[in-house]
Write a protein that holds these residues in place. Structure first.
Motif, mmCIF file in Angstrom:
data_model
loop_
_atom_site.group_PDB
_atom_site.id
_atom_site.type_symbol
_atom_site.label_atom_id
_atom_site.label_comp_id
_atom_site.label_asym_id
_atom_site.label_seq_id
_atom_site.Cartn_x
_atom_site.Cartn_y
_atom_site.Cartn_z
ATOM 1 N N ALA A 218 0.828 -1.210 0.000
ATOM 2 C CA ALA A 218 0.000 0.000 0.000
ATOM 3 C C ALA A 218 0.857 1.253 0.000
ATOM 4 C CB ALA A 218 -0.941 -0.010 1.206
ATOM 5 N N LEU A 219 1.931 1.260 0.761
ATOM 6 C CA LEU A 219 2.807 2.434 0.804
ATOM 7 C C LEU A 219 3.496 2.652 -0.541
ATOM 8 C CD1 LEU A 219 4.399 2.003 4.342
ATOM 9 C CD2 LEU A 219 2.875 3.844 3.611
ATOM 10 N N LEU A 220 3.979 1.578 -1.151
ATOM 11 C CA LEU A 220 4.660 1.721 -2.441
ATOM 12 C C LEU A 220 3.682 2.147 -3.532
ATOM 13 C CD1 LEU A 220 6.969 -1.415 -2.225
ATOM 14 C CD2 LEU A 220 7.710 0.978 -2.194
ATOM 15 N N ALA A 221 2.465 1.593 -3.521
ATOM 16 C CA ALA A 221 1.466 1.982 -4.514
ATOM 17 C C ALA A 221 1.099 3.454 -4.366
ATOM 18 C CB ALA A 221 0.225 1.104 -4.375
ATOM 19 N N THR B 210 18.158 -9.711 1.944
ATOM 20 C CA THR B 210 19.064 -10.843 1.864
ATOM 21 C C THR B 210 20.338 -10.413 1.145
ATOM 22 O OG1 THR B 210 18.219 -11.629 -0.264
ATOM 23 C CG2 THR B 210 17.070 -12.387 1.718
ATOM 24 N N PRO B 211 21.418 -11.177 1.284
ATOM 25 C CA PRO B 211 22.675 -10.810 0.624
ATOM 26 C C PRO B 211 22.550 -10.681 -0.892
ATOM 27 C CG PRO B 211 23.087 -12.443 2.325
ATOM 28 C CD PRO B 211 21.593 -12.321 2.210
ATOM 29 N N ASP B 212 21.628 -11.426 -1.521
ATOM 30 C CA ASP B 212 21.514 -11.332 -2.981
ATOM 31 C C ASP B 212 20.483 -10.310 -3.441
ATOM 32 O OD1 ASP B 212 19.339 -12.737 -2.139
ATOM 33 O OD2 ASP B 212 19.612 -14.452 -3.478
ATOM 34 N N GLY B 213 19.850 -9.580 -2.497
ATOM 35 C CA GLY B 213 19.034 -8.444 -2.891
ATOM 36 C C GLY B 213 17.532 -8.596 -2.804
ATOM 37 N N LEU B 214 17.033 -9.719 -2.294
ATOM 38 C CA LEU B 214 15.599 -9.834 -2.055
ATOM 39 C C LEU B 214 15.235 -9.120 -0.759
ATOM 40 C CD1 LEU B 214 15.139 -13.603 -2.977
ATOM 41 C CD2 LEU B 214 14.208 -11.664 -4.251
ATOM 42 N N TRP B 215 13.973 -8.704 -0.661
ATOM 43 C CA TRP B 215 13.500 -8.010 0.539
ATOM 44 C C TRP B 215 12.638 -8.938 1.385
ATOM 45 C CZ3 TRP B 215 15.583 -3.271 1.282
ATOM 46 C CH2 TRP B 215 16.096 -2.604 0.167
ATOM 47 N N LEU B 216 12.697 -8.758 2.694
ATOM 48 C CA LEU B 216 11.940 -9.577 3.636
ATOM 49 C C LEU B 216 11.137 -8.686 4.569
ATOM 50 C CD1 LEU B 216 14.813 -11.981 4.743
ATOM 51 C CD2 LEU B 216 12.824 -12.687 3.410
ATOM 52 N N GLY C 233 4.751 -5.153 15.128
ATOM 53 C CA GLY C 233 5.990 -5.516 14.460
ATOM 54 C C GLY C 233 5.796 -5.831 12.994
ATOM 55 N N ALA C 234 4.708 -6.544 12.662
ATOM 56 C CA ALA C 234 4.447 -6.859 11.258
ATOM 57 C C ALA C 234 4.235 -5.593 10.440
ATOM 58 C CB ALA C 234 3.226 -7.770 11.160
ATOM 59 N N LEU C 235 3.451 -4.664 10.974
ATOM 60 C CA LEU C 235 3.167 -3.428 10.257
ATOM 61 C C LEU C 235 4.427 -2.574 10.099
ATOM 62 C CD1 LEU C 235 -0.249 -2.484 11.909
ATOM 63 C CD2 LEU C 235 0.119 -3.456 9.640
ATOM 64 N N VAL C 236 5.211 -2.480 11.152
ATOM 65 C CA VAL C 236 6.451 -1.697 11.075
ATOM 66 C C VAL C 236 7.394 -2.294 10.037
ATOM 67 C CG1 VAL C 236 8.556 -1.081 12.325
ATOM 68 C CG2 VAL C 236 6.334 -0.743 13.395
ATOM 69 N N SER C 237 7.502 -3.619 10.009
ATOM 70 C CA SER C 237 8.429 -4.235 9.057
ATOM 71 C C SER C 237 8.011 -3.942 7.620
ATOM 72 C CB SER C 237 8.518 -5.744 9.296
ATOM 73 O OG SER C 237 7.382 -6.412 8.798
ATOM 74 N N GLY C 238 6.696 -3.944 7.357
ATOM 75 C CA GLY C 238 6.226 -3.601 6.016
ATOM 76 C C GLY C 238 6.604 -2.183 5.626
ATOM 77 N N ARG C 239 6.462 -1.250 6.582
ATOM 78 C CA ARG C 239 6.846 0.144 6.308
ATOM 79 C C ARG C 239 8.355 0.253 6.094
ATOM 80 N NH1 ARG C 239 8.699 3.703 9.871
ATOM 81 N NH2 ARG C 239 7.648 2.780 11.676
ATOM 82 N N ARG C 240 9.124 -0.439 6.900
ATOM 83 C CA ARG C 240 10.580 -0.362 6.764
ATOM 84 C C ARG C 240 11.032 -0.795 5.376
ATOM 85 N NH1 ARG C 240 12.902 -4.247 10.689
ATOM 86 N NH2 ARG C 240 14.897 -3.488 9.877
ATOM 87 N N ALA D 61 9.217 -0.795 2.550
ATOM 88 C CA ALA D 61 8.781 0.206 1.570
ATOM 89 C C ALA D 61 9.727 1.400 1.564
ATOM 90 C CB ALA D 61 7.353 0.649 1.879
ATOM 91 N N GLN D 62 10.109 1.858 2.738
ATOM 92 C CA GLN D 62 11.025 2.996 2.823
ATOM 93 C C GLN D 62 12.406 2.641 2.275
ATOM 94 O OE1 GLN D 62 10.668 3.770 7.033
ATOM 95 N NE2 GLN D 62 9.100 5.337 6.728
ATOM 96 N N ALA D 63 12.856 1.411 2.556
ATOM 97 C CA ALA D 63 14.171 0.997 2.064
ATOM 98 C C ALA D 63 14.184 0.885 0.539
ATOM 99 C CB ALA D 63 14.557 -0.342 2.698
ATOM 100 N N ILE D 64 13.089 0.399 -0.046
ATOM 101 C CA ILE D 64 13.013 0.326 -1.508
ATOM 102 C C ILE D 64 13.019 1.722 -2.106
ATOM 103 C CG2 ILE D 64 11.475 -0.283 -3.423
ATOM 104 C CD1 ILE D 64 10.724 -2.800 -1.863
ATOM 105 N N ASP D 65 12.323 2.652 -1.475
ATOM 106 C CA ASP D 65 12.351 4.041 -1.933
ATOM 107 C C ASP D 65 13.777 4.593 -1.944
ATOM 108 O OD1 ASP D 65 9.869 4.773 -2.765
ATOM 109 O OD2 ASP D 65 9.234 5.639 -0.869
ATOM 110 N N ARG D 66 14.495 4.364 -0.855
ATOM 111 C CA ARG D 66 15.872 4.859 -0.769
ATOM 112 C C ARG D 66 16.750 4.213 -1.829
ATOM 113 N NH1 ARG D 66 14.802 4.304 4.844
ATOM 114 N NH2 ARG D 66 15.922 2.308 4.872
#
Length: 422
Positions: free
Chosen positions: A22-25, A380-386, A398-405, A407-412
């Protein structure tokens, strides 16, 4: 068969995946969500059986979670709150502990009739006071298992039994091995908010989160392979393939391990039984625990759910829920045993109860041992996101925060890539 290219493909429509997507969209990304199940929500699901709403496992929603308020309009869930406090089946009587911040006038009565003395109150305050300083709790230094922290604070007797058994139902750990810092963060949330149940069941939360991106979610699509494809990824599911620049794995920990190689944490299980009753069951809309020195059964808690959320049961009927932990052998206690224990805790006969459904959830929560690690790597070391509660804290927050983290990391990451190619 190709489903086209996406900026981001999110695998899993649980709370973390929905939050991330939702954040990325909202930021203009081309996002798709593939979910292996037949509905959104992951472990947060509600079954409707003969007019009864039965959440899968022991689940409540605390409106004090900061990330929850950022993610949705909480008022849209029409939360039905529990009465603040806990009801206790003691050896000689039923006792009630009130929430001291919500019902301060009832605290003197609780001290008289609740089985607590001045020494108990002092010990409990000594243990719980650090919950007022959450930033210090998140520091790993000095964190111990909650059992050791309660020992150190001198919490014993009835007070210890109630705290132990209440916490066992919240963190799904009856050995006291969970991080004390994490436990106190949860205690802080209980102090700030009164947990409740959405009028339409716990699955109302992921459904509400999914509304803005409903057209981007595909159900019944189980991913079986993720491979590098140039600068992006090719994701396959039963012969269908999509390509995406970024892939977010927002599944349960063991599926994430299969897809990415990221080690999965140990998981804790719970079994929840739901019974229908025709006769009224007296008592407040509280969570009950067995405070006797030797409990007569395996339950960590029970409650008359229809007293909390009337819409969970058809008119004129009652709905009782009770939860027990799944041991290391993976075998849940029998329904007849949990039924007998629930009736003893509530102080009523169970002869007229009928089983509505039983939910056995062997992987309900990841372990959260000391020292507390609030933030774990989301890549992950090869570039996938978790993302998921196994990357943050073992909770809805924790689940909600991890989703936001994520999304923000992909933006950066995308901004850096854009700058490098400018």
């Amino acid at each position: 068969m190709s489903h086209g290219d996406y900026d981001v493909l999110v695998i899993g429509a649980g709370l973390a995946g929905l939050r991330c997507a939702a954040l990325l969209a909202a930021r203009g990304r081309s996002v798709a969500v593939w979910e292996s199940g037949d509905a959104v929500g992951g472990r947060v699901r509600t079954d409707v059986v003969d007019g009864f709403r039965c959440d899968r496992g022991f689940q409540v929603l605390n409106p004090a979670y900061p990330e929850l308020r950022r993610a949705v309009d909480v008022s849209a869930l029409a939360l039905q709150p529990f009465v603040p406090g806990v009801a206790i089946r003691d050896t000689d009587r039923a006792r009630r502990w009130v929430h001291p911040l919500r019902a301060p006038r009832r605290v003197p009565g609780m001290l008289v009739r609740g089985g607590l003395g001045p020494r108990d109150v002092t010990a409990l305050m000594h243990w719980a006071t650090p919950a007022l300083l959450p930033t210090k709790l998140k520091a790993r230094r000095g964190d111990v298992a909650v059992a050791a922290a309660l020992d150190r604070s001198g919490v014993d007797g009835l007070a210890r039994r109630v705290v132990d058994r209440f916490l066992a139902g919240v963190v799904l750990d009856d050995r006291g091995s969970t991080s004390n810092a994490f436990t106190l963060l949860l205690a802080r949330m209980f102090a700030l908010g009164v947990p409740g149940l959405p009028a339409e069941g716990m699955q109302a939360l992921p459904r509400l989160m999914a509304e803005p991106i409903a057209d981007r979610i595909t159900l019944n699509r189980r991913v079986d392979r993720i491979v590098r494809d140039g600068r992006g990824w090719a994701v396959s599911a039963a012969g269908d393939t999509a390509r995406a620049t970024q892939v977010v794995v927002a599944t349960d920990p063991h599926t994430a391990e299969t897809l990415t190689g990221a080690p999965a944490p140990q998981m804790k299980g719970v079994v929840t039984d739901w019974w229908a009753a025709d006769d009224p069951i007296p008592g407040p809309a509280l969570l009950w625990v067995d405070g006797r020195p030797t409990p007569s059964g395996p339950l960590v808690n029970t409650a008359v759910i229809s007293e909390v959320a009337r819409g969970y049961a058809p008119a004129g009927r009652q709905l009782v829920a009770a939860s027990a932990l799944i041991g290391s052998d993976g075998a849940p206690p029998s329904e007849s045993v949990t039924r007998t224990h629930a009736s003893e805790i509530l102080g009523v006969a169970a002869a007229g109860w009928s089983l509505v459904t039983r939910h056995v959830v062997p992987e309900a929560l990841p372990v959260q041992p000391p020292p507390l690690r609030v933030r774990q790597s989301v890549r992950t070391p090869d570039g996938l996101w978790l993302c998921g509660d196994h990357r943050d804290t073992a909770s809805i927050q924790g689940a909600l925060v991890s989703g936001r983290r994520v999304a923000q990391a992909i933006d950066r990451c995308d901004r850096r890539s854009d700058t490098a190619h400018a």
